[in-house]
Design a protein around this motif. Structure first.
Motif, short mmCIF file in Angstrom:
data_model
loop_
_atom_site.label_atom_id
_atom_site.label_comp_id
_atom_site.label_asym_id
_atom_site.label_seq_id
_atom_site.Cartn_x
_atom_site.Cartn_y
_atom_site.Cartn_z
N ALA A 1 54.03 33.38 38.48
CA ALA A 1 53.66 32.27 39.35
C ALA A 1 52.73 31.29 38.65
O ALA A 1 52.68 30.10 39.01
CB ALA A 1 52.99 32.80 40.62
N LEU A 2 51.98 31.75 37.65
CA LEU A 2 51.05 30.87 36.93
C LEU A 2 51.64 30.36 35.61
O LEU A 2 51.03 29.50 34.96
CB LEU A 2 49.74 31.60 36.63
N GLU A 3 52.78 30.85 35.26
CA GLU A 3 53.37 30.48 33.97
C GLU A 3 53.63 28.98 33.89
O GLU A 3 54.23 28.38 34.78
CB GLU A 3 54.69 31.24 33.75
N GLY A 4 53.15 28.37 32.82
CA GLY A 4 53.42 26.97 32.55
C GLY A 4 52.54 25.98 33.29
O GLY A 4 52.72 24.76 33.10
N LEU B 1 34.28 39.25 48.37
CA LEU B 1 35.56 39.85 47.98
C LEU B 1 36.58 39.77 49.11
O LEU B 1 37.66 40.32 49.01
CB LEU B 1 35.35 41.32 47.58
N CYS B 2 36.22 39.06 50.20
CA CYS B 2 37.10 38.96 51.36
C CYS B 2 38.05 37.76 51.22
O CYS B 2 37.61 36.62 51.07
CB CYS B 2 36.27 38.81 52.62
N GLY B 3 39.33 38.04 51.24
CA GLY B 3 40.31 36.96 51.19
C GLY B 3 40.47 36.34 49.82
O GLY B 3 40.88 35.18 49.71
N ILE B 4 40.19 37.10 48.76
CA ILE B 4 40.37 36.56 47.42
C ILE B 4 41.78 36.87 46.92
O ILE B 4 42.34 37.91 47.23
CB ILE B 4 39.34 37.10 46.42
N PRO B 5 42.38 35.98 46.13
CA PRO B 5 43.70 36.24 45.56
C PRO B 5 43.58 37.14 44.33
O PRO B 5 43.59 36.69 43.19
CB PRO B 5 44.19 34.83 45.18
N GLU B 6 43.47 38.43 44.57
CA GLU B 6 43.16 39.40 43.52
C GLU B 6 44.13 39.35 42.34
O GLU B 6 43.71 39.28 41.18
CB GLU B 6 43.16 40.81 44.12
N ALA B 7 45.42 39.42 42.64
CA ALA B 7 46.42 39.45 41.57
C ALA B 7 46.44 38.14 40.79
O ALA B 7 46.61 38.14 39.56
CB ALA B 7 47.80 39.75 42.15
N LEU B 8 46.27 37.02 41.48
CA LEU B 8 46.29 35.72 40.81
C LEU B 8 45.07 35.54 39.91
O LEU B 8 45.16 34.91 38.85
CB LEU B 8 46.37 34.59 41.84
N ARG C 1 43.07 35.27 34.39
CA ARG C 1 42.33 35.81 33.24
C ARG C 1 43.26 36.10 32.06
O ARG C 1 42.96 35.78 30.90
CB ARG C 1 41.61 37.10 33.65
N ASP C 2 44.41 36.67 32.37
CA ASP C 2 45.33 37.10 31.32
C ASP C 2 46.05 35.95 30.62
O ASP C 2 46.70 36.16 29.59
CB ASP C 2 46.36 38.07 31.89
N THR C 3 45.94 34.72 31.17
CA THR C 3 46.51 33.58 30.45
C THR C 3 45.75 33.29 29.16
O THR C 3 46.28 32.67 28.24
CB THR C 3 46.49 32.31 31.32
N GLY C 4 44.48 33.71 29.12
CA GLY C 4 43.66 33.45 27.94
C GLY C 4 43.11 32.03 27.88
O GLY C 4 42.37 31.70 26.96
N LYS C 5 43.45 31.21 28.85
CA LYS C 5 42.91 29.85 28.89
C LYS C 5 41.44 29.89 29.26
O LYS C 5 40.95 30.86 29.84
CB LYS C 5 43.70 29.00 29.88
N LYS C 6 40.72 28.81 28.94
CA LYS C 6 39.27 28.86 29.14
C LYS C 6 38.71 27.48 29.49
O LYS C 6 39.46 26.53 29.72
CB LYS C 6 38.60 29.39 27.88
N ASN C 7 37.39 27.42 29.55
CA ASN C 7 36.65 26.20 29.89
C ASN C 7 37.00 25.69 31.29
O ASN C 7 37.07 24.48 31.53
CB ASN C 7 36.89 25.08 28.85
#
Length: 234
Positions: free
Chosen positions: A13-16, A31-38, A43-49
């Motif tokens: 879903a986050l690709e591209g 921690l209530c209502g956070i999109p945990e998987a997203l 984080r795993d995209t490695g993008k930053k700033n």
């Protein structure tokens, strides 16, 4: 034929669509209502700033705290930041920029961004550090400050139930910031616990219309961690 909004995983879903330096709005309160998987996929995209607009930054090792641990967040626009030691460490060391914002003002800045309103005047924060550098104006007998709307490059939200067209229903307090976050994003990705075919949701129960949601992912296995566990002796 219509393009499907449903993606097989949070990563897909986050690709591209994630780039360095983006402004990202994230739903949830603690921690209530956070999109945990997203959040993990982000984080795993490695993008930053990233500049993250969210009520808080989760806690150590959970929620947006995961992105603090990997130093992917450059700036936080937040209201409540008291439950995260790593947040405190980075703030005091100068590694993390903070824009503090009263909670109601933060919600309204997001709502205004989604409604096409560039700014608004509010009494919240007048006479405090929040008002420094902002335009002041008197209406009636009171002084107000100008707050600018938040329009994010990407919004991540969590809903209890959604359909394949992106219509969303939030459950109880998990509704919190999610509706405003969903509307203020140029691209909005929703994570839902229950995914149903279009037409199965009662239109009168929908909190976020699908027109605001570009991508949706089904995640039926949320952790739903308890942020503060309070017990008593019987």
């Amino acid at each position: 034929m219509a393009i499907s909004k449903v993606y097989p995983s949070a990563q897909a879903a986050l690709e591209g669509i994630v780039e360095d330096g983006m402004t990202i709005a994230v739903g949830g309160f603690g921690l209530c209502g956070i999109p945990e998987a997203l959040i993990i996929a982000l984080r795993d995209t490695g993008k930053k700033n990233f500049t993250i607009a969210s009520n808080n930054a989760g806690v150590d090792g959970l929620g947006l705290g995961l992105l603090l641990e990997t130093s992917q967040i450059r700036k936080m626009i937040s209201s409540y930041v008291g439950e995260n030691r790593e947040f405190e460490r980075q703030f005091l060391s100068g590694a993390l920029e903070i824009e503090f914002c009263p909670q109601g003002t933060l919600a309204e800045r997001m709502r205004a961004g989604g409604a096409g309103i560039p700014g608004f005047f509010t009494r919240a924060g007048v006479g405090t550090a929040v008002a420094e550098g902002k335009e002041h104006r008197i209406f009636g007998d009171h002084t107000y400050i100008l707050e600018q709307a938040i329009r994010s490059d990407l919004s991540l939200v969590k809903a209890w139930k959604g359909d394949t067209s992106g219509n969303l229903i939030y459950r109880k307090t998990a509704r919190n910031f999610n509706p405003m976050v969903a509307t203020c994003g140029r691209i909005t990705v929703a994570e839902v616990e229950l995914l149903v075919p279009t037409g199965e949701l009662d239109p009168d129960q929908i909190h976020t219309p699908g027109i605001y949601v570009q991508r949706i992912v089904h995640n039926p296995t949320h952790e739903k961690r308890i942020e503060q566990r309070t017990t008593r002796k019987v």
